[in-house]
Design a protein around this motif. Structure first.
Motif, mmCIF file in Angstrom:
data_model
loop_
_atom_site.group_PDB
_atom_site.id
_atom_site.type_symbol
_atom_site.label_atom_id
_atom_site.label_comp_id
_atom_site.label_asym_id
_atom_site.label_seq_id
_atom_site.Cartn_x
_atom_site.Cartn_y
_atom_site.Cartn_z
ATOM 1 N N UNK A 66 2.055 -17.887 -34.464
ATOM 2 C CA UNK A 66 2.069 -18.277 -35.873
ATOM 3 C C UNK A 66 3.341 -17.779 -36.558
ATOM 4 N N UNK A 67 3.679 -18.333 -37.711
ATOM 5 C CA UNK A 67 4.937 -17.966 -38.376
ATOM 6 C C UNK A 67 4.981 -16.541 -38.905
ATOM 7 N N UNK A 68 3.832 -15.862 -39.016
ATOM 8 C CA UNK A 68 3.840 -14.492 -39.528
ATOM 9 C C UNK A 68 3.886 -13.443 -38.423
ATOM 10 N N UNK A 69 4.184 -13.851 -37.197
ATOM 11 C CA UNK A 69 4.376 -12.913 -36.082
ATOM 12 C C UNK A 69 5.412 -13.484 -35.132
ATOM 13 N N UNK A 70 6.407 -12.670 -34.779
ATOM 14 C CA UNK A 70 7.512 -13.114 -33.936
ATOM 15 C C UNK A 70 7.803 -12.088 -32.857
ATOM 16 N N UNK A 71 8.043 -12.548 -31.639
ATOM 17 C CA UNK A 71 8.667 -11.730 -30.605
ATOM 18 C C UNK A 71 10.155 -11.995 -30.692
ATOM 19 N N UNK A 72 10.949 -10.969 -30.982
ATOM 20 C CA UNK A 72 12.384 -11.166 -31.235
ATOM 21 C C UNK A 72 13.243 -10.955 -29.998
ATOM 22 N N UNK A 73 12.812 -10.013 -29.134
ATOM 23 C CA UNK A 73 13.604 -9.676 -27.947
ATOM 24 C C UNK A 73 12.648 -9.407 -26.792
ATOM 25 N N UNK A 74 13.000 -9.866 -25.604
ATOM 26 C CA UNK A 74 12.249 -9.568 -24.383
ATOM 27 C C UNK A 74 13.221 -8.960 -23.380
ATOM 28 N N UNK A 75 12.910 -7.749 -22.898
ATOM 29 C CA UNK A 75 13.826 -7.014 -22.027
ATOM 30 C C UNK A 75 13.100 -6.481 -20.799
ATOM 31 N N UNK A 76 13.528 -6.816 -19.577
ATOM 32 C CA UNK A 76 12.957 -6.170 -18.388
ATOM 33 C C UNK A 76 13.274 -4.674 -18.415
ATOM 34 N N UNK A 77 12.285 -3.849 -18.106
ATOM 35 C CA UNK A 77 12.450 -2.400 -18.119
ATOM 36 C C UNK A 77 11.814 -1.814 -16.857
ATOM 37 N N UNK A 78 12.181 -0.582 -16.495
ATOM 38 C CA UNK A 78 11.560 0.054 -15.334
ATOM 39 C C UNK A 78 10.068 0.283 -15.559
ATOM 40 N N UNK A 79 9.317 0.431 -14.466
ATOM 41 C CA UNK A 79 7.888 0.710 -14.570
ATOM 42 C C UNK A 79 7.613 2.041 -15.264
ATOM 43 N N UNK A 80 8.604 2.923 -15.319
ATOM 44 C CA UNK A 80 8.429 4.221 -15.968
ATOM 45 C C UNK A 80 8.412 4.115 -17.489
ATOM 46 N N UNK A 81 8.820 2.945 -18.025
ATOM 47 C CA UNK A 81 8.819 2.758 -19.474
ATOM 48 C C UNK A 81 7.397 2.544 -19.960
ATOM 49 N N UNK A 82 7.005 3.298 -20.970
ATOM 50 C CA UNK A 82 5.702 3.131 -21.611
ATOM 51 C C UNK A 82 5.947 3.024 -23.111
ATOM 52 N N UNK A 83 5.620 1.870 -23.685
ATOM 53 C CA UNK A 83 5.923 1.642 -25.099
ATOM 54 C C UNK A 83 5.333 2.718 -25.989
#
Length: 271
Positions: free
Chosen positions: A92-109
């Motif tokens: 929907x227009x009120x939610x956007x994914x701006x960037x998608x980046x592959x990261x190592x498995x060790x990355x935890x948001x």
């Protein structure tokens, strides 16, 4: 086991029409619309392991939210060049994914994050917030003194037990480390609070803002919010500021080599 690729997603949303981030049955949430869009691309039955840096409450906005998913490698190979564009078409227009980046498995948001930074916008004009900013700016009927706001903020910086400003959860600590808390008045006259910490407990930022606003408009003394840090339970004197003024603007992370160590350290309970 199917090979997967971990992806970091940088997300923005207008929280006005969302019941917060987390999926809730029967409610419209940011995670809900994101998972639905991804499911249409990779199959609704595909487990994604969606993990977010910070669960925002209903009505809270974000320009710098971060989450991660684990996408099957085969799906990533197929979608890599078009995933961002396809999500833009499906969400929907009120939610956007701006960037998608592959990261190592060790990355935890969530656990690899070193800080979260929020801003809270308050208009103290007699006529209220500008109509185009009504979703992200609180209208305050009393004039605010910037010096008083910053004097109250100074006493809240550091590592403290913020129990007076938090909705306590069982077995969860209310000790946090705020390394920045200050106010500015932008050229449009809006007062903006910036607060940055390693993490926040539920309703903490809005409670801090609510306390400081009563200082800024002259109803409380500048040292009153800091005095509440001696309490070990939520203070009934603190009014939680409305959600619409609050925006998550940035989540910080260490260098790639430090993702795992940071995640391990974060998982340990504070003394």
């Amino acid at each position: 086991m199917t090979e997967s690729i971990r992806l970091r997603l940088d997300v923005s949303y207008d929280g006005a029409e969302f019941s917060g981030w987390a999926v809730q049955p029967g409610r419209r949430t940011v995670a809900g619309v994101l998972v639905e869009a991804l499911g249409r691309l990779v199959g609704a039955e595909t487990p994604l392991g969606l993990t977010v840096a910070g669960r925002t409450d209903a009505g809270v906005h974000a320009t710098g939210q971060v989450c991660h998913i684990d996408l099957p490698a085969e799906a990533w190979t197929e979608l890599e060049a078009s995933l961002l564009r396809r999500l833009a078409a499906l969400m929907p227009p009120d939610a956007r994914v701006r960037v998608i980046t592959p990261v190592p498995d060790s990355f935890d948001a969530r656990f690899s994050a070193t800080f979260r930074r929020y801003e809270y916008r308050v208009s103290d004009t007699k006529w209220g917030p500008e109509p185009l900013r009504r979703h992200d700016t609180l209208g305050w009927v009393r004039p605010l003194d910037l010096d008083l706001l910053n004097a109250s903020a100074a006493g809240l910086v550091g590592e403290h037990d913020y129990a007076a400003f938090c909705k306590r959860k069982e077995h969860a600590t209310t000790i946090r480390a705020i390394n920045r808390l200050d106010w500015r008045r932008d050229p449009d006259g809006v007062c903006v609070a910036t607060v940055q910490a390693d993490a926040f407990c539920q309703a903490m930022v809005r409670s801090l803002v609510g306390a400081m606003l009563t200082v800024g408009d002259g109803r409380r003394e500048p040292d009153w919010p800091a005095k509440l840090l001696t309490l070990r339970e939520r203070s009934s004197e603190v009014t939680v500021a409305p959600a619409n003024g609050l925006t998550l603007v940035e989540v910080g992370y260490p260098a790639e080599a430090e993702y795992a160590a940071r995640a391990d350290a974060t998982r340990r309970l504070r003394a």
